[in-house]
Design a protein around this motif. Sequence first.
Motif, PDB file in Angstrom:
ATOM      1  N   VAL A   1       0.946  -1.092  -0.191  1.00 38.59           N
ATOM      2  CA  VAL A   1      -0.042   0.104  -0.015  1.00 38.59           C
ATOM      3  C   VAL A   1       0.953   1.273  -0.219  1.00 38.59           C
ATOM      4  CG1 VAL A   1      -1.789   1.103   1.180  1.00 38.59           C
ATOM      5  CG2 VAL A   1      -1.852  -1.372   1.197  1.00 38.59           C
ATOM      6  N   ALA A   2       1.043   2.023  -1.145  1.00 39.88           N
ATOM      7  CA  ALA A   2       1.646   3.049  -1.377  1.00 39.88           C
ATOM      8  C   ALA A   2       0.672   4.357  -1.373  1.00 39.88           C
ATOM      9  CB  ALA A   2       2.509   3.217  -2.397  1.00 39.88           C
ATOM     10  N   GLY A   3      -0.658   4.033  -1.642  1.00 45.49           N
ATOM     11  CA  GLY A   3      -1.774   4.974  -1.419  1.00 45.49           C
ATOM     12  C   GLY A   3      -2.472   4.981  -0.155  1.00 45.49           C
ATOM     13  N   LYS A   4      -3.951   4.755  -0.435  1.00 39.79           N
ATOM     14  CA  LYS A   4      -4.721   4.760   0.957  1.00 39.79           C
ATOM     15  C   LYS A   4      -5.574   3.532   0.825  1.00 39.79           C
ATOM     16  CE  LYS A   4      -4.814   9.666   1.178  1.00 39.79           C
ATOM     17  NZ  LYS A   4      -5.950  11.072   1.086  1.00 39.79           N
ATOM     18  N   LEU A   5      -5.611   3.110   1.906  1.00 40.73           N
ATOM     19  CA  LEU A   5      -6.409   1.551   1.977  1.00 40.73           C
ATOM     20  C   LEU A   5      -7.559   1.830   3.034  1.00 40.73           C
ATOM     21  CD1 LEU A   5      -7.101  -1.444   1.531  1.00 40.73           C
ATOM     22  CD2 LEU A   5      -5.315  -2.011   3.161  1.00 40.73           C
ATOM     23  N   TYR A   6      -8.771   1.530   2.861  1.00 42.52           N
ATOM     24  CA  TYR A   6      -9.823   1.676   3.798  1.00 42.52           C
ATOM     25  C   TYR A   6     -10.493   0.418   3.786  1.00 42.52           C
ATOM     26  CZ  TYR A   6      -8.690   6.621   2.949  1.00 42.52           C
ATOM     27  OH  TYR A   6      -8.261   7.839   3.040  1.00 42.52           O
ATOM     28  N   CYS A   7     -10.564  -0.416   4.761  1.00 43.46           N
ATOM     29  CA  CYS A   7     -11.255  -1.502   5.126  1.00 43.46           C
ATOM     30  C   CYS A   7     -12.499  -1.369   6.061  1.00 43.46           C
ATOM     31  CB  CYS A   7     -10.193  -2.652   5.498  1.00 43.46           C
ATOM     32  SG  CYS A   7      -8.604  -3.134   4.440  1.00 43.46           S
ATOM     33  N   LYS A   8     -13.601  -1.421   5.507  1.00 44.50           N
ATOM     34  CA  LYS A   8     -14.777  -0.939   6.202  1.00 44.50           C
ATOM     35  C   LYS A   8     -15.665  -2.338   6.553  1.00 44.50           C
ATOM     36  CE  LYS A   8     -16.232   3.095   4.692  1.00 44.50           C
ATOM     37  NZ  LYS A   8     -16.758   4.210   3.590  1.00 44.50           N
ATOM     38  N   GLY A   9     -15.516  -3.083   7.043  1.00 45.21           N
ATOM     39  CA  GLY A   9     -16.423  -4.077   7.606  1.00 45.21           C
ATOM     40  C   GLY A   9     -17.221  -3.751   8.594  1.00 45.21           C
ATOM     41  N   THR A  10     -18.283  -4.441   9.100  1.00 42.91           N
ATOM     42  CA  THR A  10     -19.065  -4.237  10.218  1.00 42.91           C
ATOM     43  C   THR A  10     -18.935  -5.544  11.203  1.00 42.91           C
ATOM     44  OG1 THR A  10     -20.890  -5.276   9.171  1.00 42.91           O
ATOM     45  CG2 THR A  10     -20.633  -3.109   8.489  1.00 42.91           C
TER      46      THR A  10
ATOM     47  N   ASN B   1     -13.286  -3.943  11.822  1.00 40.83           N
ATOM     48  CA  ASN B   1     -14.044  -5.391  11.634  1.00 40.83           C
ATOM     49  C   ASN B   1     -13.425  -5.798  10.586  1.00 40.83           C
ATOM     50  OD1 ASN B   1     -16.425  -5.131  13.691  1.00 40.83           O
ATOM     51  ND2 ASN B   1     -16.428  -2.927  12.673  1.00 40.83           N
ATOM     52  N   VAL B   2     -12.200  -6.217  10.719  1.00 38.57           N
ATOM     53  CA  VAL B   2     -11.588  -7.140   9.695  1.00 38.57           C
ATOM     54  C   VAL B   2     -11.137  -8.329  10.245  1.00 38.57           C
ATOM     55  CG1 VAL B   2      -9.442  -7.204   8.294  1.00 38.57           C
ATOM     56  CG2 VAL B   2     -10.741  -5.107   8.116  1.00 38.57           C
ATOM     57  N   ILE B   3     -10.893  -9.350   9.628  1.00 33.14           N
ATOM     58  CA  ILE B   3     -10.229 -10.540  10.017  1.00 33.14           C
ATOM     59  C   ILE B   3      -9.169 -10.968   9.244  1.00 33.14           C
ATOM     60  CG2 ILE B   3     -10.599 -13.145  10.621  1.00 33.14           C
ATOM     61  CD1 ILE B   3     -13.528 -12.819  11.192  1.00 33.14           C
ATOM     62  N   MET B   4      -8.056 -11.207   9.804  1.00 35.89           N
ATOM     63  CA  MET B   4      -6.870 -11.520   9.016  1.00 35.89           C
ATOM     64  C   MET B   4      -6.166 -12.461   9.486  1.00 35.89           C
ATOM     65  SD  MET B   4      -3.865  -8.697   7.683  1.00 35.89           S
ATOM     66  CE  MET B   4      -5.201  -7.486   7.265  1.00 35.89           C
ATOM     67  N   GLU B   5      -5.608 -13.675   8.640  1.00 36.82           N
ATOM     68  CA  GLU B   5      -5.169 -14.607   9.206  1.00 36.82           C
ATOM     69  C   GLU B   5      -4.198 -15.537   8.263  1.00 36.82           C
ATOM     70  OE1 GLU B   5      -8.626 -16.992   9.781  1.00 36.82           O
ATOM     71  OE2 GLU B   5      -8.964 -17.488   7.662  1.00 36.82           O
TER      72      GLU B   5
ATOM     73  N   VAL C   1      -7.040   1.097  13.641  1.00 34.45           N
ATOM     74  CA  VAL C   1      -7.000  -0.430  13.686  1.00 34.45           C
ATOM     75  C   VAL C   1      -8.161  -0.775  14.772  1.00 34.45           C
ATOM     76  CG1 VAL C   1      -6.100  -2.758  13.920  1.00 34.45           C
ATOM     77  CG2 VAL C   1      -4.728  -0.802  12.872  1.00 34.45           C
ATOM     78  N   MET C   2      -9.422  -1.048  14.562  1.00 33.85           N
ATOM     79  CA  MET C   2     -10.260  -1.029  15.615  1.00 33.85           C
ATOM     80  C   MET C   2     -11.179  -2.274  15.304  1.00 33.85           C
ATOM     81  SD  MET C   2     -11.425   3.136  16.169  1.00 33.85           S
ATOM     82  CE  MET C   2     -12.012   2.655  17.896  1.00 33.85           C
ATOM     83  N   ASN C   3     -11.603  -3.018  16.261  1.00 34.27           N
ATOM     84  CA  ASN C   3     -12.563  -4.200  16.104  1.00 34.27           C
ATOM     85  C   ASN C   3     -12.100  -5.247  15.337  1.00 34.27           C
ATOM     86  OD1 ASN C   3     -14.528  -2.695  18.013  1.00 34.27           O
ATOM     87  ND2 ASN C   3     -14.529  -1.243  16.430  1.00 34.27           N
ATOM     88  N   CYS C   4     -11.082  -5.503  15.140  1.00 30.92           N
ATOM     89  CA  CYS C   4     -10.541  -6.478  14.505  1.00 30.92           C
ATOM     90  C   CYS C   4      -9.849  -7.924  14.878  1.00 30.92           C
ATOM     91  CB  CYS C   4      -9.404  -6.017  13.391  1.00 30.92           C
ATOM     92  SG  CYS C   4      -9.729  -4.627  12.251  1.00 30.92           S
ATOM     93  N   THR C   5      -9.618  -8.702  14.175  1.00 28.57           N
ATOM     94  CA  THR C   5      -9.032  -9.901  14.718  1.00 28.57           C
ATOM     95  C   THR C   5      -7.857 -10.487  13.891  1.00 28.57           C
ATOM     96  OG1 THR C   5     -10.984 -10.997  15.541  1.00 28.57           O
ATOM     97  CG2 THR C   5      -9.382 -12.557  15.095  1.00 28.57           C
TER      98      THR C   5
END
Length: 543
Positions: A171-180, A220-224, A263-267
């Motif tokens: 990511v050289a630009g902007k990344l927005y991961c908008k889960g719920t 609200n992201v899950i990363m594994e 980084v909020m509400n993620c796993t």
Amino acid sequence: MDRRFILLILVTFLSVYLNSCKKDNTVDLAGITLSKTSLTLKPEVAETLTTTYFPDDATNKEVTWSSSNPAVATVDSNGKVTAVSVGSATISVVYKQNNAIKANCDVTVSWTTLNNISGNVSGTWEKNSTINVSGHITVPAGQTLTIEEGVQVIFDDNGVGASHTKIECIVAGKLYCKGTATNPILFSVGSGKRTAANTFGGLWGGIVGTRECSEMLFSNVIMEYTGGDVVADSPSALAGIYTAGGDITPHVTTSNPAGKYVVMNCTFRNGRSDALYFMGGQAIIANNTFIANGQTGGEAINMKAGCKVDAAYNLIFSPNTTGLKLSSSGQDDAAGRGQALIRAFNNTIINSGWRRNGVKGGSVYVEKGALVSVFNNLMVNCKFMTMTPSFDKPSPTGGADNNSVIDYNFYASGSQQSTLTQDNPATLTSFMGYVSSQANYWHDGRNNTPKVDAHSLVSASAGDGAKDPKFVSFGFNNVDLASYTCDASWNFHVQSSSPVLTGAYASFSGSYSPYWGTTGITVNGVEYKTPAPAARFGAFGTN
């Protein structure tokens, strides 16, 4: 003949004649067609089907609409088809006077699937899409990628090229991961590879923010299953961020001291390296869950020089080395990487440090000139208390800033013993680690008062019932210390009689206040604020 009788006969004849003429002029319906015989929709999207009648001047055109599977798609009396959920259905229109005259439209309801994605990416990955990534991907400088709720980003674990280099997202630009909360975003590998055997498989290379990356949001992201080896042709090596042959990739990396990251509400789970490795940026890390981070080393949250970070209300279970590593390593004021500034409070850290061979690690590790506030945290069955090597020698190559606050924490030790040979006999239980000389409790030489954890609460013995946190559901005295499997049924809220509800710090100003609690961090036009500290130990109160 009577005139009235003759008139009656004439009226009757005329009526029969007219009725006979009307019947002869009726035009029967012979057939129906629909504007589409097949239709593909995304859930919650609607489209209206139109009918064509044969002949067009049919006298009666009354029809009935129906769906074979209303749970997938519904239809109203005007032919408006509304997609409900993923699946298949047949929409039918039937002539009321003759059921043999009808027309059908096969409806498929599905979300978008994008295959063989590689190279530059930007724009929007729409809600509930599946993105199958076959090669390295890059959000270029000056561009933005927005990922909406429910998107699944699936990385090919076979890697790239003959060397099978693990796929990285740069990511050289902007990344927005908008889960719920009910529809999180997933970064993972194919479902067949999500196994216990691959917990530390390092099947893809994580998300790496470059020096140009100005904003990232993970909500609200899950990363594994991250932690791929960095090799000569890894994008992170080519960018000079990591070293080929010496590094493995964390879940998320930052490199820009001027960047803004939330980084909020993620796993973050099942990673061979750190979960979050920040080499700069203003950041809020709050209300996240970290599970099984690091195979032979590694932390859940690893902060370096150039960071100004609040880390609060996180649940951290079984990191290899430490839950929080707070260091100003790499500090270079001239290059814009200033002193690491971190405030960490109300985190719950469990089973930390046991999988690291040696005496480094435990719950929290503070070093190399970092200025920190570590308070109101709950450490349970960790190998050591907060470690502060060279606390009396503050510098970017030595100990932490002596102005740091490390106090008012709660250290609980269950009675279970480590089964690892490396822990026998020095640190068989958490309590033994807490009182070990390796715990690095530095004192002020003038009056021999503790500089670290002076007011913290510590178990008096292994299995000390008075310091049992009394979780709603967790085996305080029986969960294997080296276990990294977090049971989904465990509940880390506490009972009303829990000792963690009293004795915490309660005056939240100065060093005991978050950096981003009043004036927050604005990412993608939205201001995010750190939640205020709570006068208890740990991330969770009572249910």
